[in-house]
Design a protein around this motif. Structure first.
Motif, PDB file in Angstrom:
ATOM      1  N   TYR A 143     -36.840  14.885  17.475  1.00 55.54           N
ATOM      2  CA  TYR A 143     -35.380  14.838  17.624  1.00 55.54           C
ATOM      3  C   TYR A 143     -35.056  15.202  19.071  1.00 55.54           C
ATOM      4  CZ  TYR A 143     -30.441  15.498  16.584  1.00 55.54           C
ATOM      5  OH  TYR A 143     -29.066  15.378  16.563  1.00 55.54           O
ATOM      6  N   ARG A 144     -34.234  14.385  19.693  1.00 54.69           N
ATOM      7  CA  ARG A 144     -33.868  14.620  21.101  1.00 54.69           C
ATOM      8  C   ARG A 144     -32.605  15.485  21.121  1.00 54.69           C
ATOM      9  NH1 ARG A 144     -33.667   9.515  22.736  1.00 54.69           N
ATOM     10  NH2 ARG A 144     -35.631   9.467  23.883  1.00 54.69           N
ATOM     11  N   ILE A 145     -32.779  16.785  21.373  1.00 48.28           N
ATOM     12  CA  ILE A 145     -31.602  17.656  21.235  1.00 48.28           C
ATOM     13  C   ILE A 145     -30.563  17.417  22.333  1.00 48.28           C
ATOM     14  CG2 ILE A 145     -32.724  19.453  19.850  1.00 48.28           C
ATOM     15  CD1 ILE A 145     -32.926  21.155  22.326  1.00 48.28           C
ATOM     16  N   SER A 146     -30.987  16.839  23.458  1.00 48.53           N
ATOM     17  CA  SER A 146     -29.989  16.557  24.511  1.00 48.53           C
ATOM     18  C   SER A 146     -29.014  15.464  24.065  1.00 48.53           C
ATOM     19  CB  SER A 146     -30.684  16.152  25.807  1.00 48.53           C
ATOM     20  OG  SER A 146     -31.451  14.984  25.576  1.00 48.53           O
ATOM     21  N   SER A 147     -29.360  14.758  22.976  1.00 44.96           N
ATOM     22  CA  SER A 147     -28.467  13.693  22.488  1.00 44.96           C
ATOM     23  C   SER A 147     -27.371  14.262  21.587  1.00 44.96           C
ATOM     24  CB  SER A 147     -29.269  12.667  21.691  1.00 44.96           C
ATOM     25  OG  SER A 147     -29.625  13.201  20.417  1.00 44.96           O
ATOM     26  N   PHE A 148     -27.446  15.565  21.318  1.00 46.95           N
ATOM     27  CA  PHE A 148     -26.488  16.168  20.390  1.00 46.95           C
ATOM     28  C   PHE A 148     -25.768  17.321  21.091  1.00 46.95           C
ATOM     29  CE2 PHE A 148     -25.404  18.958  16.748  1.00 46.95           C
ATOM     30  CZ  PHE A 148     -24.643  18.054  16.030  1.00 46.95           C
ATOM     31  N   PRO A 149     -24.585  17.024  21.672  1.00 47.30           N
ATOM     32  CA  PRO A 149     -23.915  18.015  22.535  1.00 47.30           C
ATOM     33  C   PRO A 149     -23.617  19.342  21.841  1.00 47.30           C
ATOM     34  CG  PRO A 149     -22.809  15.878  22.636  1.00 47.30           C
ATOM     35  CD  PRO A 149     -23.842  15.759  21.573  1.00 47.30           C
ATOM     36  N   ASP A 150     -23.476  19.306  20.504  1.00 52.91           N
ATOM     37  CA  ASP A 150     -23.138  20.538  19.784  1.00 52.91           C
ATOM     38  C   ASP A 150     -24.349  21.417  19.510  1.00 52.91           C
ATOM     39  OD1 ASP A 150     -20.477  20.643  19.651  1.00 52.91           O
ATOM     40  OD2 ASP A 150     -20.274  19.915  17.579  1.00 52.91           O
ATOM     41  N   TYR A 151     -25.532  21.015  19.948  1.00 56.01           N
ATOM     42  CA  TYR A 151     -26.732  21.792  19.623  1.00 56.01           C
ATOM     43  C   TYR A 151     -26.593  23.222  20.154  1.00 56.01           C
ATOM     44  CZ  TYR A 151     -31.481  22.863  18.398  1.00 56.01           C
ATOM     45  OH  TYR A 151     -32.576  23.424  17.797  1.00 56.01           O
ATOM     46  N   GLY A 152     -26.839  24.188  19.294  1.00 52.50           N
ATOM     47  CA  GLY A 152     -26.733  25.587  19.716  1.00 52.50           C
ATOM     48  C   GLY A 152     -25.428  26.245  19.324  1.00 52.50           C
ATOM     49  N   ARG A 153     -24.516  25.495  18.716  1.00 49.13           N
ATOM     50  CA  ARG A 153     -23.201  26.055  18.393  1.00 49.13           C
ATOM     51  C   ARG A 153     -23.300  27.154  17.334  1.00 49.13           C
ATOM     52  NH1 ARG A 153     -17.885  24.092  16.084  1.00 49.13           N
ATOM     53  NH2 ARG A 153     -18.989  22.551  14.858  1.00 49.13           N
ATOM     54  N   LEU A 154     -24.141  26.938  16.337  1.00 49.13           N
ATOM     55  CA  LEU A 154     -24.261  27.925  15.250  1.00 49.13           C
ATOM     56  C   LEU A 154     -24.896  29.219  15.758  1.00 49.13           C
ATOM     57  CD1 LEU A 154     -24.002  28.306  12.090  1.00 49.13           C
ATOM     58  CD2 LEU A 154     -26.417  27.679  11.987  1.00 49.13           C
ATOM     59  N   SER A 155     -25.954  29.078  16.531  1.00 55.64           N
ATOM     60  CA  SER A 155     -26.698  30.271  16.973  1.00 55.64           C
ATOM     61  C   SER A 155     -26.227  30.765  18.337  1.00 55.64           C
ATOM     62  CB  SER A 155     -28.189  29.955  17.009  1.00 55.64           C
ATOM     63  OG  SER A 155     -28.433  28.807  17.779  1.00 55.64           O
ATOM     64  N   HIS A 156     -25.226  30.087  18.908  1.00 59.27           N
ATOM     65  CA  HIS A 156     -24.696  30.453  20.225  1.00 59.27           C
ATOM     66  C   HIS A 156     -25.803  30.540  21.276  1.00 59.27           C
ATOM     67  CE1 HIS A 156     -20.574  32.031  18.714  1.00 59.27           C
ATOM     68  NE2 HIS A 156     -21.013  31.021  18.033  1.00 59.27           N
ATOM     69  N   LEU A 157     -26.637  29.549  21.273  1.00 57.66           N
ATOM     70  CA  LEU A 157     -27.711  29.499  22.264  1.00 57.66           C
ATOM     71  C   LEU A 157     -27.118  29.142  23.620  1.00 57.66           C
ATOM     72  CD1 LEU A 157     -30.743  27.502  20.882  1.00 57.66           C
ATOM     73  CD2 LEU A 157     -30.634  29.908  21.459  1.00 57.66           C
ATOM     74  N   ASP A 158     -27.683  29.736  24.622  1.00 61.01           N
ATOM     75  CA  ASP A 158     -27.233  29.430  25.973  1.00 61.01           C
ATOM     76  C   ASP A 158     -27.733  28.040  26.369  1.00 61.01           C
ATOM     77  OD1 ASP A 158     -27.326  31.288  29.072  1.00 61.01           O
ATOM     78  OD2 ASP A 158     -26.608  29.283  28.612  1.00 61.01           O
TER      79      ASP A 158
END
Ligand SMILES: [Zn+2]
Length: 469
Positions: A143-158
């Motif tokens: 899975y290419r996480i750069s293709s999903f702008p919301d990645y990290g929203r749940l865990s508040h990843l930097d």
């Protein structure tokens, strides 16, 4: 009004199902490569209390849970043992159900092994490849996480940590480092289980099963997704990325996470000697109901420190409830109703509901029960309790049992204190037979039953011995 804390928004909000009628709830289930430990069971007991509370509302509930029967650890161990994954995981799946039953955890409405959802997982990967969210590298699909702008929203990843193109193969990883994660793994070993898909032979990555199972059974948007806090990253983050990239809709409205369990103020670990499975504790003679009581005695969002002293005081609390019920049932009471006691019951009922509605504050709900028990005991001593009070209190306590499942079942036992010898001997004989047949689950069940009526069993070289606690 039920309020729950949503990890996604970091706020405590009023909860109601989106359609006003049916709660669609998904909970991540066990990975069946070993016996579940009490930290796992803290989450399952929390989910059970949530389930029971939701069912007390005027809503329907569909509660879905997966059983992870394929992942790195399962494959490694089954290959080592030279058996297929079904044969390897079957006894642990069975043990999970037995343990859950001992803790009075209700079964989710749908609970299925991941390997029953391979076709649905394959379709998800195909869709992700088609939309450019997934790509091939070697024999695997990521899975290419750069293709999903919301990645990290749940865990508040930097987001600055995001490394484009860095990939991870492992099903589980703890690093707070977002990486492209594996959706489909090409086989590395000849003995690995594999399935054929349009994009190649292999097996699913761990995160995929929850997206496939949740969306298939509950639709694109769930009302509640729950699990332990250790699932937030990467597992739940990855579930969101997979699901939302395909559906273009929010995957879950509420994300609810249960905090860690510590044992003797430390993280549980085999090397520290503070690692307990449910079976370890039952083998030591502890009552499963006291374990359940202790696990739910602290609100799910607070850390729970599990100690054997805590377990003993949980048992003492259960004994207080049992003793009070026994006193009420065995006392000759005058007819009629004492309004003072009716008022005390109304207060307890209101406090109990308010506690559970307040982000499942089980500590407050239990507190309300014990305030009432003190009132009842005083009223009994002063001959103020009347027949109608007793009836309404017993009725309420049976409702409390539907909701928290912590009312000791054998409320009559102290009458012939506790269990007569013939009864005990009969149970001991059944346990001897069970052990002869190597039916250790049955043997454990009987030991728990004996423990419930105050009998301790010891397996000695001379055979099985028992004594009263
Ligand atoms: Zn999951």
């Amino acid at each position: 009004m039920l309020k729950l804390t949503n990890t996604l928004t970091r706020t405590t909000d009023v909860f109601a199902p989106a359609d006003g009628a049916t709660v669609r709830m998904y909970a991540c289930g066990p990975t069946v490569y070993d016996f579940a430990h009490i930290g796992n069971f803290r989450s399952y007991v929390f989910e059970d209390v949530l389930r029971r509370h939701l069912r007390s509302k005027p809503w329907k509930l569909i509660h879905v849970m997966n059983i992870t029967d394929i992942d790195d650890k399962i494959i490694r161990r089954s290959v080592e043992l030279g058996i297929d994954i079904k044969t390897f995981t079957a006894p642990f799946t069975k043990a999970f159900f037995q343990d859950s039953e001992m803790l009075r955890i209700q079964r989710p409405d749908i609970i299925t092994p991941a390997t029953d959802y391979i076709p649905e997982m394959i379709v998800l990967v195909e869709q992700l490849l088609k939309s450019g969210h997934a790509y091939r590298e070697g024999d695997s699909i990521y899975y290419r996480i750069s293709s999903f702008p919301d990645y990290g929203r749940l865990s508040h990843l930097d987001k600055r940590e995001l490394k484009v193109g860095a990939r991870i193969d492992a099903d589980e990883y703890e690093k707070e480092q977002p990486n492209d994660f594996v959706l489909w793994k090409g086989p590395k070993d000849e003995k690995e289980p594999r399935w054929t898909a349009s994009f190649g032979t292999g097996r699913p990555g761990w995160h995929l099963e929850c997206s496939a199972m949740a969306m298939k059974n509950l639709g694109n948007t769930l009302d509640i997704h729950c699990g332990g806090v250790d699932n937030i990253f990467p597992h739940h983050e990855n579930e969101i990325a997979q699901s939302e990239a395909v559906s273009c809709q929010p995957f879950s409205r509420f994300w609810i996470h249960c905090e860690h369990l510590l044992v003797n103020n430390e993280k549980m670990s085999k090397s520290k000697g503070n690692f307990y499975t449910l079976r370890d504790l039952i083998e030591k003679g502890y009552n499963p109901l006291a374990i359940r009581y202790l696990l739910l005695s602290v609100q799910y969002r607070k850390q729970l420190n599990f100690t054997l002293e805590g377990l003993a005081s949980a048992q003492a609390s259960l004994d207080r409830i049992r003793e009070c019920i026994f006193r009420m049932k065995s006392s000759a009471l005058p007819e009629g109703c004492n309004p003072q006691l009716s008022a005390a019951l109304s207060t307890a009922m209101a406090q109990f509901e308010a506690g559970l509605d307040d982000d499942l504050n089980t500590a407050q709900a239990l507190g309300a029960i014990f305030v009432l028990i003190r009132e009842i005991n005083n009223a009994l001593t002063e001959s103020r309790l009347q027949v109608d009070n007793r009836n309404e209190i017993l009725h309420w306590l049976s409702m409390v049992d539907d909701r928290l499942a912590i009312i000791p079942s054998d409320t009559q036992q102290s009458q012939d204190a506790p269990g007569n010898d013939a009864e005990v001997e009969a149970l001991i004989a059944q346990r001897v037979a069970a052990r002869k047949n190597r039916d250790f689950a049955e043997s454990d069940r009987i030991r728990a039953k004996l423990n419930d009526i105050g009998i301790l069993v010891e397996d000695t070289r001379e055979g099985m011995k028992w004594r009263r606690k």
